[in-house]
Design a protein around this motif. Structure first.
Motif, PDB file in Angstrom:
ATOM      1  N   GLU A 254      38.663  30.961  36.294  1.00 11.26           N
ATOM      2  CA  GLU A 254      37.383  31.313  36.893  1.00 11.26           C
ATOM      3  C   GLU A 254      36.448  30.106  37.000  1.00 11.26           C
ATOM      4  OE1 GLU A 254      34.889  33.899  34.561  1.00 11.26           O
ATOM      5  OE2 GLU A 254      36.024  33.465  32.738  1.00 11.26           O
ATOM      6  N   PRO A 287      38.447  39.646  45.083  1.00 12.52           N
ATOM      7  CA  PRO A 287      37.164  39.804  44.384  1.00 12.52           C
ATOM      8  C   PRO A 287      37.284  40.161  42.910  1.00 12.52           C
ATOM      9  CG  PRO A 287      37.629  41.721  45.758  1.00 12.52           C
ATOM     10  CD  PRO A 287      38.689  40.721  46.066  1.00 12.52           C
ATOM     11  N   GLU A 288      38.437  40.688  42.495  1.00 14.83           N
ATOM     12  CA  GLU A 288      38.565  41.159  41.114  1.00 14.83           C
ATOM     13  C   GLU A 288      39.025  40.034  40.190  1.00 14.83           C
ATOM     14  OE1 GLU A 288      40.758  44.743  38.567  1.00 14.83           O
ATOM     15  OE2 GLU A 288      41.229  44.404  40.669  1.00 14.83           O
ATOM     16  N   LEU A 289      38.384  39.940  39.024  1.00 15.96           N
ATOM     17  CA  LEU A 289      38.760  38.963  38.007  1.00 15.96           C
ATOM     18  C   LEU A 289      39.758  39.598  37.048  1.00 15.96           C
ATOM     19  CD1 LEU A 289      38.033  36.079  36.853  1.00 15.96           C
ATOM     20  CD2 LEU A 289      36.540  37.279  35.285  1.00 15.96           C
ATOM     21  N   VAL A 296      41.089  34.212  38.768  1.00 18.07           N
ATOM     22  CA  VAL A 296      40.877  34.817  40.082  1.00 18.07           C
ATOM     23  C   VAL A 296      42.143  34.581  40.902  1.00 18.07           C
ATOM     24  CG1 VAL A 296      39.507  34.754  42.197  1.00 18.07           C
ATOM     25  CG2 VAL A 296      38.390  34.457  39.985  1.00 18.07           C
TER      26      VAL A 296
END
Length: 433
Positions: A254, A287-289, A296
């Motif tokens: 991230e 978009p989701e971590l 990501v």
């Protein structure tokens, strides 16, 4: 008379000897008493015994832990005095702790991330039944087979189509253009393809057994029919995933995700083709971590080069991040709890304290520290997890990020107070002599 004098002299000598012995014994007892008092005063108080491998388990005395390891004492002077927690140097050595210093340096321009090839989920063809029917034949297909476009999949017997085709052929023989057009449109609405209608017109015969072919080439993902089955209108017969292009899903930390831009070119190396370099284009940053790995997912589209790139292959991507000056620590020194990032400080006199940090980019085994540390501070690079467990067990709070900034700002604030305070204002207001 002489005998009596000798007897008195002997008695006096014996008395002196007893006095000397008593005095010596008293001195020895006194010395032993003082020595015992000093030993008692200097003896360290043991709070409990524990196993460093399982620090949360405490024992009232020496012995074996639940891991069958010898327990060690936790002394009272190791807890609650001074900053951090004190750990016996011999224990630190047994833990294999290694130390490093927070240093300024230049972070490498290129960053890397692991990746796995997957199917291009946008290149999927779904084959469905356009009318109720029965499966007459399946052309020896199975999931995982690679087929070309137009390859036969299944023969379906569709009774309702036979009557409509016979009616259309009868209308064609009348020569009425409007009726022919209406009858042909009815075949289209029933679900017949233009190729099938053209074949009926050429042959002049009705066909109620239809061969369903693959609309595109690729791999058969699913095949839901077998010989003898009945199928309903709209039932999925097969799914075919194209292999012209593939997706490369890369796990980007991230802290590095902000350096990627959709549309940029990415260099790729694959374990299946050592020494060969590929190029892909970044098409999306999901978009989701991913919570467990704090990454990501970057989706990179690549040309499969004749089907050489197969889903499941492992690779690495390299992308340019730009060389920057930064405060750096070894990546292995960072403790990631999921809620915050910590670094274990090595303080003087064998003490340790966790410090909360905010980290940035990672490259070449080094991590950028954006806040929470000062250059030159000594940290634990290896073995910090057990030391952190010991600190948590002793109730030692981590140093907050803001403490470093406040310490750096204090001298500046003091300088402004001295230079711009009331005394300075009075000096400026006083006329020159």
């Amino acid at each position: 008379m002489t005998g009596f004098g000798d007897k008195r002299l002997a008695m006096a000598a014996a008395a002196l000897l007893l006095v000397a012995i008593g005095a010596g014994a008293g001195v020895l007892i006194s010395q032993r008493t003082r020595s015992g008092a000093n030993d008692a005063a200097t003896e360290r108080k043991v709070l409990y015994w524990y196993d460093p491998m399982v620090p949360n388990e405490r024992y009232p005395g020496p012995g074996k832990s639940s891991m069958n390891m010898d327990t060690i004492p936790k002394y009272a002077d190791e807890v609650g005095s001074g900053a951090g927690v004190r750990i016996d140097p011999s224990l630190t050595q047994n833990l294999g702790a290694r130390f490093a210093f927070v240093r300024g340096g230049v972070l490498e321009a290129d960053a890397e991330a692991t990746a796995v090839i997957d199917f291009n989920q946008r290149d999927i063809a779904v084959v469905q039944a356009r009318a109720d029917g029965f499966v007459r034949r399946v052309y020896d297909r199975a999931p995982g087979d690679v087929i070309a476009a137009g390859a036969p999949l299944v023969d379906l017997l569709i009774p309702s189509w036979g009557g409509a085709q016979a009616e259309y052929l009868a209308v064609r023989r009348t020569g009425d253009t409007s009726l022919i057009r209406a009858a042909r449109q009815r075949l289209v609405l029933l679900g017949m393809s233009e190729a099938l209608i053209a074949a009926i017109e050429r042959s002049g015969r009705a066909r109620n057994t239809i061969t369903i072919t693959a609309p595109a080439g690729g791999v058969v993902k699913t095949l839901g029919v077998r010989s003898g089955m009945s199928v309903a209108q709209g039932a999925t017969l097969a799914e075919i995933n194209g292999l012209t292009t593939v997706w490369l899903n890369a796990a980007i930390p991230e802290a590095l995700a902000g350096q990627l831009r959709v549309g940029q070119s990415v260099a790729v190396t694959l374990a299946a083709f050592p020494g060969e370099r590929f190029t892909g284009r970044l098409t999306a940053l999901l978009p989701e971590l991913v919570g467990d790995s704090r990454t990501v997912t970057a989706r990179i589209e690549m040309d499969s080069r004749g089907g050489r790139l197969r889903p499941g292959m492992f690779g690495r991507i390299t992308f340019g991040g730009g060389s920057t000056s930064a405060l750096l620590v070894p990546t292995e020194a960072v403790i990631r709890t999921g809620e915050r990032d910590l670094v274990m400080l090595a303080l003087p006199e064998g003490r340790f304290q966790a410090a909360e940090v905010r980290i940035g980019r990672e490259a070449g085994g080094r991590t950028e520290v954006l806040a929470g540390l000062r250059e030159g501070e000594r940290i634990v690079a290896s073995g910090q997890f057990l030391i952190d467990s010991e600190a948590n067990m002793s109730g030692v709070a981590a140093r907050p990020i803001g403490e470093v900034e406040r310490a750096a700002a204090a001298p500046l604030a003091e300088g402004r107070s001295v230079a711009g305070g009331p005394a300075a204002s009075a000096a400026r207001a006083r006329p020159a002599q």
